[in-house]
Design a protein around this motif. Structure first.
Motif, short mmCIF file in Angstrom:
data_model
loop_
_atom_site.label_atom_id
_atom_site.label_comp_id
_atom_site.label_asym_id
_atom_site.label_seq_id
_atom_site.Cartn_x
_atom_site.Cartn_y
_atom_site.Cartn_z
N ASP A 24 -8.13 3.13 -6.16
CA ASP A 24 -8.48 3.28 -4.75
C ASP A 24 -9.96 3.58 -4.53
O ASP A 24 -10.40 3.63 -3.39
N ARG A 25 -10.70 3.82 -5.58
CA ARG A 25 -12.14 4.07 -5.45
C ARG A 25 -12.83 2.76 -5.10
O ARG A 25 -12.62 1.74 -5.75
N HIS A 26 -13.66 2.76 -4.07
CA HIS A 26 -14.31 1.54 -3.60
C HIS A 26 -15.16 0.91 -4.71
O HIS A 26 -15.96 1.59 -5.34
N GLY A 27 -14.93 -0.36 -4.95
CA GLY A 27 -15.72 -1.09 -5.93
C GLY A 27 -15.18 -1.05 -7.35
O GLY A 27 -15.71 -1.73 -8.22
N CYS A 28 -14.11 -0.29 -7.61
CA CYS A 28 -13.56 -0.20 -8.96
C CYS A 28 -12.47 -1.26 -9.13
O CYS A 28 -11.63 -1.44 -8.25
N ALA A 36 -3.23 11.05 -7.26
CA ALA A 36 -3.94 12.29 -6.91
C ALA A 36 -3.65 12.58 -5.44
O ALA A 36 -3.66 11.66 -4.62
N PRO A 37 -3.39 13.84 -5.08
CA PRO A 37 -3.05 14.16 -3.68
C PRO A 37 -4.24 13.94 -2.75
O PRO A 37 -5.37 14.22 -3.10
N LYS A 51 -10.80 7.44 -15.16
CA LYS A 51 -12.18 7.96 -15.00
C LYS A 51 -12.36 8.56 -13.61
O LYS A 51 -12.87 9.67 -13.46
N HIS A 52 -11.95 7.84 -12.57
CA HIS A 52 -12.15 8.33 -11.22
C HIS A 52 -11.16 9.46 -10.87
O HIS A 52 -11.48 10.31 -10.05
N ALA A 53 -9.99 9.48 -11.50
CA ALA A 53 -9.06 10.59 -11.29
C ALA A 53 -9.65 11.88 -11.85
O ALA A 53 -9.57 12.94 -11.22
#
Length: 170
Positions: A24-28, A36-37, A51-53
């Motif tokens: 859900d991270r933009h661009g990933c 993740a809540p 990585k983004h979590a």
């Protein structure tokens, strides 16, 4: 050509596209398989790559905005709902510093000044050493020493009961 025997077909012979949820991270463009809540008390979740979590969770405080009593009540409520998992966690292969000890056990180890993966012999030794220093017979009339002695006694009782449970189950 399997002559009517589907088990003769090769693996991965299906033509359908596999459904993969992206981060859900933009661009990933990595797969988003780590929930993740979105906010504290919300069932909605973001789905990040690993990585983004990790980046998102580094700044997350699950008990933000709660008083100490509210945080303890929430922890107790959620421990009740996940009690079966916590009870069965000692059946795993891992050692004791990785989630197989309860929060009460970790607080008891901290009170005795021990690491989370300390064995019961170290617990017994630390308890005897600390209890001798603040025993009411050694320091009569000292309220702080009496309080410390009670803390060490309670910590030892929590850890002894946990050790007996592990021996009984294992």
């Amino acid at each position: 050509m399997d002559w009517g025997f589907p088990r003769w077909r090769g693996y991965e012979s299906a033509r359908e596209a596999a459904q993969i949820r992206l981060c859900d991270r933009h661009g990933c463009s990595e797969p988003g398989d780590c929930p993740a809540p979105k906010s504290p008390s919300s069932p909605d979740r973001w789905y990040f790559c690993q990585k983004h979590a990790a980046e998102y969770n580094a700044g997350w405080d699950y008990f933000a905005g709660l008083t100490k009593e509210e945080a303890a009540a929430r922890e107790k409520k959620e421990r009740q709902t996940h009690e079966g998992y916590q009870e069965s966690s000692h059946y795993g292969w891992a050692g004791s510093g990785d989630g197989s000890r309860s929060g009460d056990e970790l607080r008891a180890l901290e009170a005795l000044g021990l690491e989370p993966d300390a064995d019961f012999d170290a617990v017994r030794k630390a308890w005897r050493t600390k209890a001798k220093e603040v025993h009411p017979d050694v320091r009569p009339g000292d309220d702080e020493a009496a309080k410390a002695f009670q803390t060490y006694q309670l910590a030892y009782e929590v850890l002894r009961a946990a050790e007996e449970r592990r021996e009984w189950h294992g």
